[in-house]
Design a protein around this motif. Structure first.
Motif, mmCIF file in Angstrom:
data_model
loop_
_atom_site.group_PDB
_atom_site.id
_atom_site.type_symbol
_atom_site.label_atom_id
_atom_site.label_comp_id
_atom_site.label_asym_id
_atom_site.label_seq_id
_atom_site.Cartn_x
_atom_site.Cartn_y
_atom_site.Cartn_z
ATOM 1 N N THR A 128 0.866 -1.173 0.000
ATOM 2 C CA THR A 128 0.000 0.000 0.000
ATOM 3 C C THR A 128 0.906 1.227 0.000
ATOM 4 O O THR A 128 2.137 1.121 0.054
ATOM 5 C CB THR A 128 -0.879 0.036 1.261
ATOM 6 O OG1 THR A 128 -0.030 0.176 2.418
ATOM 7 C CG2 THR A 128 -1.701 -1.246 1.401
ATOM 8 N N THR A 145 2.839 0.910 3.332
ATOM 9 C CA THR A 145 3.862 -0.134 3.437
ATOM 10 C C THR A 145 5.040 0.134 2.509
ATOM 11 O O THR A 145 6.179 -0.200 2.837
ATOM 12 C CB THR A 145 3.267 -1.528 3.146
ATOM 13 O OG1 THR A 145 2.657 -1.541 1.863
ATOM 14 C CG2 THR A 145 2.264 -1.926 4.202
ATOM 15 N N ALA A 183 -3.709 -4.711 6.245
ATOM 16 C CA ALA A 183 -4.648 -3.927 7.056
ATOM 17 C C ALA A 183 -5.963 -4.690 7.213
ATOM 18 O O ALA A 183 -6.318 -5.537 6.391
ATOM 19 C CB ALA A 183 -4.892 -2.567 6.402
ATOM 20 N N ASP A 184 -6.718 -4.370 8.274
ATOM 21 C CA ASP A 184 -7.982 -5.062 8.544
ATOM 22 C C ASP A 184 -9.113 -4.464 7.688
ATOM 23 O O ASP A 184 -10.088 -3.905 8.192
ATOM 24 C CB ASP A 184 -8.332 -4.992 10.029
ATOM 25 C CG ASP A 184 -8.387 -3.560 10.544
ATOM 26 O OD1 ASP A 184 -7.876 -2.646 9.855
ATOM 27 O OD2 ASP A 184 -8.941 -3.351 11.643
ATOM 28 N N TYR A 185 -8.982 -4.622 6.381
ATOM 29 C CA TYR A 185 -9.961 -4.045 5.452
ATOM 30 C C TYR A 185 -11.376 -4.558 5.720
ATOM 31 O O TYR A 185 -12.352 -3.812 5.619
ATOM 32 C CB TYR A 185 -9.562 -4.374 4.008
ATOM 33 C CG TYR A 185 -8.301 -3.717 3.533
ATOM 34 C CD1 TYR A 185 -8.239 -2.338 3.353
ATOM 35 C CD2 TYR A 185 -7.160 -4.459 3.240
ATOM 36 C CE1 TYR A 185 -7.077 -1.716 2.895
ATOM 37 C CE2 TYR A 185 -5.995 -3.857 2.781
ATOM 38 C CZ TYR A 185 -5.961 -2.489 2.620
ATOM 39 O OH TYR A 185 -4.814 -1.881 2.175
ATOM 40 N N ARG A 214 -12.942 -2.837 8.702
ATOM 41 C CA ARG A 214 -13.248 -1.441 8.398
ATOM 42 C C ARG A 214 -14.482 -1.322 7.509
ATOM 43 O O ARG A 214 -15.270 -0.381 7.628
ATOM 44 C CB ARG A 214 -12.053 -0.782 7.712
ATOM 45 C CG ARG A 214 -10.822 -0.717 8.598
ATOM 46 C CD ARG A 214 -9.694 0.028 7.929
ATOM 47 N NE ARG A 214 -8.441 -0.110 8.673
ATOM 48 C CZ ARG A 214 -7.323 0.541 8.360
ATOM 49 N NH1 ARG A 214 -7.318 1.382 7.349
ATOM 50 N NH2 ARG A 214 -6.228 0.355 9.075
#
Length: 631
Positions: free
Chosen positions: A476, A479, A615-617, A620
């Motif tokens: 991303t 990152t 990430a905890d997509y 979210r």
């Protein structure tokens, strides 16, 4: 209608199962590959008559993982040695006297439509486009793509049959003329049996299911009749049918394997390499193929792509145990002397023979160098003194191979070739490397919350390949920036602890990779607000002027260097403690690194190799939307 021979099919099924077990016994670490391969060839082996196209199986992996050997062992256990061909296609130099796949298969006698196995090895050398995507000129083996398309090869020559007929009719006409004139017949004009030369050529041209020796009993009149019948039925003009051919394609696709360039690396954990290679997918393979072949050619490889992982630590240990057992068995068989080794010999061979990216070849070579060469010196003494057992071990403290022959202990000074390189590092060099590697480690733990799986400073090559990310990072905007900082942290750590004038050039590869990521950040992904076009398209009509982005990349690197210095400054005590511990030990295990990090309030988890950091997509997305505009 096809006749189903159930007994034959059951017998072939049993042979396939027996072959699978034999292959799994012979090879280490590739059981899933063997299972998949045997599934893929099942129909071809059980009932090849059902196939309308050839079965094409692609085998991809780094060097030394057993791609070619697996095919050879498969051929051996299926008893297809007389129906097997290995072909290497290349655009460089003269691969063989042949210039077409058809002529190669013709030389092997495979144009008879019966099942056979053909291995096209090292296919990456047959690339049809260069590194810039430009099409390469090709004149050889172009019918390879025809074979992959539907299993048929068009016939390029039909002269043999007409030549035979013309010669026969000419002799007949000459004989008729002599008879009409009342002359004595010439022996050369009288009908007879076909020659060996004609038998060989006509067998190929007519695709006859006969042995050449049996064809020598056929008269010329009978052969003429067979040729005319084949011409009337048009069968001689049809493409050569290879639908019952098992086509195996093998190669090394470095573009698909991120770590393949680290071929000289002996100190990176084999399990880290393995974890990354298990993540290589069908799409990665197709992307790599598209860098070497045109799209329509890539399509002809099909969708059966078996991807070999690199070997794990336990696989290398199993191979070492097997090789030692082989030497023990061979030694006892030749001399009657029993060889007993302890685990220290296994460890010596592993340290000096395992290069994870290079596969098994360096390991086998090291078994010969370390064990067999040194054993030969001891066998002569044991035979002379009537000793029936040799106990062999290695003493790291005394740097010697220790052999016990009866009541006598013999020490032979020995340092492994790679161990010697590691030992040649002075304490000052080890300290320098320790600080550098600890800089990477601290930045990695702070930015990603993960503990590196390997931290080592007594290595065979200083910074040969730069920092190795042991986990899979979902790329991303964030990152990418953090990865750049991790790369930069090694050299910056040296500046903080030793002063900027004493910072080493070991940062070279790290800086190269950091710069590549920065360029992609700006030019490829459009993460820089100032440049939203894609600056990485290479084809001429769409090529952008990358020069305009250079200053932005440089400013970005300067900013990230400053931020990395600030980050390491915040955790300088952790950096110092980790560097000291690494200098003293030469290598720190994961739990040791985590313990030091915890002392300095660095929160980092231990995760296995290949763990996906993302990430905890999903969480979210489940939250209520609160729109605040663009962030």
């Amino acid at each position: 209608m096809l006749q189903l021979d159930k007994a034959l099919i059951q017998a072939r099924k049993a042979e396939l199962e027996s072959t699978k077990h034999a292959l799994k016994h012979h090879f280490v670490g590739i059981d899933p590959i063997i299972d998949e391969l045997m599934d893929c060839i099942q129909v071809w082996y059980l009932m090849p008559e059902l196939l309308k196209r050839p079965v094409i199986v692609n085998l991809w992996g780094m060097t030394g993982v057993g791609k070619t050997d697996l095919v050879r062992q498969l051929v051996k256990h299926l008893h297809f040695q007389d129906r097997f061909a290995e072909v290497e296609l290349s655009n460089i130099g003269q691969t063989s006297w042949s210039s077409s796949v058809s002529s190669v298969l013709d030389d092997y006698g495979f144009h008879n439509g019966k099942p056979c196995i053909v291995l096209f090895d090292e296919i990456q050398r047959f690339n049809t486009i260069d590194s810039k995507g430009e099409q390469l000129p090709q004149t050889k083996f172009m019918d390879f793509w025809e074979l992959l398309s539907d299993g048929h090869l068009s016939k390029k020559q039909k002269d043999d049959l007409d030549s035979f007929l013309n010669e026969y009719y000419q002799r007949e006409r000459n004989a008729q003329r002599r008879r009409s004139k009342g002359e004595k017949e010439d022996e050369d004009d009288s009908p007879g049996y076909i020659s060996t030369w004609d038998a060989v050529n006509l067998k190929k041209a007519l695709n006859l299911d006969m042995e050449v020796v049996d064809m020598l009993d056929i008269t010329e009149e009978e052969m003429v009749s067979m040729i005319l019948t084949a011409k009337r039925k048009k069968v001689i003009y049809e493409p050569i049918n290879h639908t019952q051919t098992l086509i195996l394609i093998s190669g090394n696709l470095d573009d698909a394997f991120q770590m393949s360039h680290q071929a000289a690396e002996a100190d990176v954990d084999a399990d880290i390499f393995h974890a990354f290679t298990t993540k290589v997918t069908l799409m990665n393979i197709k992307d790599a193929l598209l860098r070497k072949f045109r799209p329509e050619q890539v399509a002809r490889f099909g969708n059966i792509h078996l991807v070999y992982p690199s070997l794990r630590k336990q696989d290398f240990h199993t191979l070492i145990t097997r090789e030692i057992h082989r030497v023990q068995t061979d030694t006892f068989g030749r001399t009657g002397i029993r060889l007993v080794t302890d685990v220290s010999m296994n460890q010596l061979i592993y340290r000096n023979g395992v290069f994870p990216v290079q596969g098994v070849r360096p390991l086998f070579s090291s078994v010969t160098d370390i064990l067999e060469v040194n054993l030969s010196r001891l066998l002569l003494q044991a035979l002379s003194d009537d000793i029936d057992t040799i106990h062999l071990s290695y003493s790291e403290a005394r740097q010697a191979i220790v052999a016990r022959l009866g009541d006598v202990t013999v020490e032979h000074p020995y340092v492994g070739r790679i161990d010697k390189i590691r030992q040649d590092n002075t304490q000052a060099s080890v300290a320098n490397i320790s600080v550098h590697e600890s800089g990477h480690a601290v930045a990695y733990m702070v930015l990603f919350g993960l503990v590196p799986l390997q931290l080592q400073s007594k290595v065979a090559s200083s910074y040969a390949s730069g920092f190795t990310f042991p986990h899979q990072l979902h790329r991303t905007r964030r990152t990418l920036l953090d990865m750049i900082k991790v790369y930069l942290a090694g050299g910056i750590a040296e500046e903080l602890l030793f002063g900027h004038l004493e910072a080493s050039t070991g940062r070279e590869n790290d800086r190269e990779r950091a710069t590549e990521l920065a360029m992609d950040y700006v030019r490829r992904y459009g993460f820089d607000d100032e440049f939203q076009a894609t600056y990485t398209i290479e084809d001429y009509p769409h090529r952008m002027n990358t020069v305009v982005t250079d200053m932005d990349v440089e400013k970005m690197m300067m900013r990230l260097v400053s931020e990395t210095k600030e980050l390491l400054g915040q955790y300088v005590h952790c950096l110092h403690a980790l560097s000291k511990a690494l200098t003293e030990a030469g290598k720190l295990e994961t739990d040791q690194v985590a313990a030091i990090a915890q002392q300095y309030d660095v929160a980092a988890e231990i995760k296995p190799e290949g763990h996906l950091h993302i990430a905890d997509y999903d969480a979210r997305l489940r939250e209520p939307l609160v729109w605040r505009g663009r962030h």
